[in-house]
Enzyme design. Structure first.
Site, PDB file in Angstrom:
ATOM      1  N   PHE A  34       0.809  -1.225   0.000  1.00 16.61           N
ATOM      2  CA  PHE A  34       0.000   0.000   0.000  1.00 16.61           C
ATOM      3  C   PHE A  34       0.847   1.283   0.000  1.00 16.61           C
ATOM      4  CE2 PHE A  34      -2.006  -3.291   2.721  1.00 16.61           C
ATOM      5  CZ  PHE A  34      -2.917  -3.744   1.790  1.00 16.61           C
ATOM      6  N   SER A  35       2.026   1.225  -0.611  1.00 17.11           N
ATOM      7  CA  SER A  35       2.863   2.428  -0.654  1.00 17.11           C
ATOM      8  C   SER A  35       2.837   3.072  -2.042  1.00 17.11           C
ATOM      9  CB  SER A  35       4.307   2.080  -0.260  1.00 17.11           C
ATOM     10  OG  SER A  35       4.858   1.116  -1.144  1.00 17.11           O
ATOM     11  N   GLY A  36       2.045   2.523  -2.952  1.00 17.51           N
ATOM     12  CA  GLY A  36       1.902   3.134  -4.279  1.00 17.51           C
ATOM     13  C   GLY A  36       2.964   2.704  -5.272  1.00 17.51           C
ATOM     14  N   GLU A 104       5.640  -6.469  -9.263  1.00 10.47           N
ATOM     15  CA  GLU A 104       5.694  -7.563  -8.279  1.00 10.47           C
ATOM     16  C   GLU A 104       6.934  -8.432  -8.502  1.00 10.47           C
ATOM     17  OE1 GLU A 104       3.707  -7.587  -5.803  1.00 10.47           O
ATOM     18  OE2 GLU A 104       1.716  -6.899  -6.390  1.00 10.47           O
ATOM     19  N   GLN A 106       9.419  -9.086  -6.792  1.00  8.04           N
ATOM     20  CA  GLN A 106       9.933  -9.876  -5.662  1.00  8.04           C
ATOM     21  C   GLN A 106       9.524 -11.341  -5.746  1.00  8.04           C
ATOM     22  OE1 GLN A 106       7.324  -7.772  -5.301  1.00  8.04           O
ATOM     23  NE2 GLN A 106       5.721  -8.937  -4.266  1.00  8.04           N
ATOM     24  N   CYS A 163      -0.189   4.596  14.057  1.00 10.33           N
ATOM     25  CA  CYS A 163       0.223   5.931  14.506  1.00 10.33           C
ATOM     26  C   CYS A 163       0.277   6.955  13.367  1.00 10.33           C
ATOM     27  CB  CYS A 163       1.594   5.852  15.186  1.00 10.33           C
ATOM     28  SG  CYS A 163       2.947   5.589  14.013  1.00 10.33           S
ATOM     29  N   CYS A 195       5.856   0.559  15.794  1.00  8.47           N
ATOM     30  CA  CYS A 195       4.592  -0.183  15.948  1.00  8.47           C
ATOM     31  C   CYS A 195       4.790  -1.643  15.549  1.00  8.47           C
ATOM     32  CB  CYS A 195       3.486   0.449  15.108  1.00  8.47           C
ATOM     33  SG  CYS A 195       2.975   2.066  15.712  1.00  8.47           S
TER      34      CYS A 195
HETATM   35 ZN   LIG Z   1       3.387   3.356  13.831  1.00  6.16          ZN
END
Ligand SMILES: [Zn+2]
Length: 202
Positions: A34-36, A104, A106, A163, A195
């Site tokens: 989800f980082s584009g 993709e 990887q 966060c 996190c």
């Molecule tokens: Zn975080």
């Protein structure tokens, strides 16, 4: 004293550079889920297309989350793509293109690294996009080698689910233990380092 006088060589005569080879480069677009990455890849492809370059797009056959013969980003940008099972299949198909894009990446085995090198040696531009880390935070398959040989790396961040900080980790929320488990937000959440570490300790 000029370098050409200092040494008995004429650099411009010693090598004949073709402009196509000079322009060739390998670019890696990487980041967590989800980082584009795919969106950035499609945008880069469009830039080359509008400059009149012929682009061919490949993706690994196992990734059929959205569409069979296209690369589709999470917000539904799409471009036609050829599905291949093994990197060697790319070698049969890339010749007419100026730019070879692989999404993709990887998921391919390590032979993708030499395939990308050989394509660049032919004077083509190679654009690859992929996850740099698996869900355990380990380097993903051929990504370290691809990033080492790359001329340019674009590292993208996602937004941490907890966060809202910069997320670099793709944490798996489902219980499967294999490295390759295809999924979306039902299976993965992007997390920042602190996190991610906090969740791992629980
Ligand atoms: Zn975080």
């Amino acid at each position: 004293m000029k370098i050409s006088q200092k040494y008995d060589v004429n650099i411009s005569n010693a090598f004949s550079f073709s402009s196509r080879v000079t322009n060739a480069k390998i670019k890696v677009i990487c980041g967590p889920m989800f980082s584009g990455k795919t969106k950035t890849l499609i945008k880069t492809i469009d830039t080359f297309k509008s400059a009149g370059k012929k682009v061919i797009v490949f993706k690994p056959k196992l990734d059929n989350r959205y569409a069979e013969e296209e690369v589709v980003s999470h917000d539904s940008d799409a471009t036609p793509a050829v599905n291949v099972s093994r990197p060697v299949e790319i070698m049969d198909l890339f010749h007419q293109a100026d730019v070879v894009a692989i999404d993709e990446v990887q998921f391919f085995d390590d032979s993708i690294v030499s395939v990308c090198g050989m394509i660049a040696d032919q004077g083509k531009t190679v654009l690859v996009a992929g996850l740099d880390m698996d869900y355990r935070g380990n380097p993903f398959g051929p990504m370290p080698a691809l990033m080492t040989m790359a001329d340019e790396i674009e590292k993208l961040n996602s937004v941490c689910t907890f966060c809202s900080g910069k997320a670099r980790f793709s944490h798996r929320v489902s219980s499967e233990g294999e490295v390759v488990v295809l999924g979306e937000k039902d299976k993965y959440v992007p997390l920042c380092r602190s996190c991610y570490n906090e969740l791992k300790q629980e």
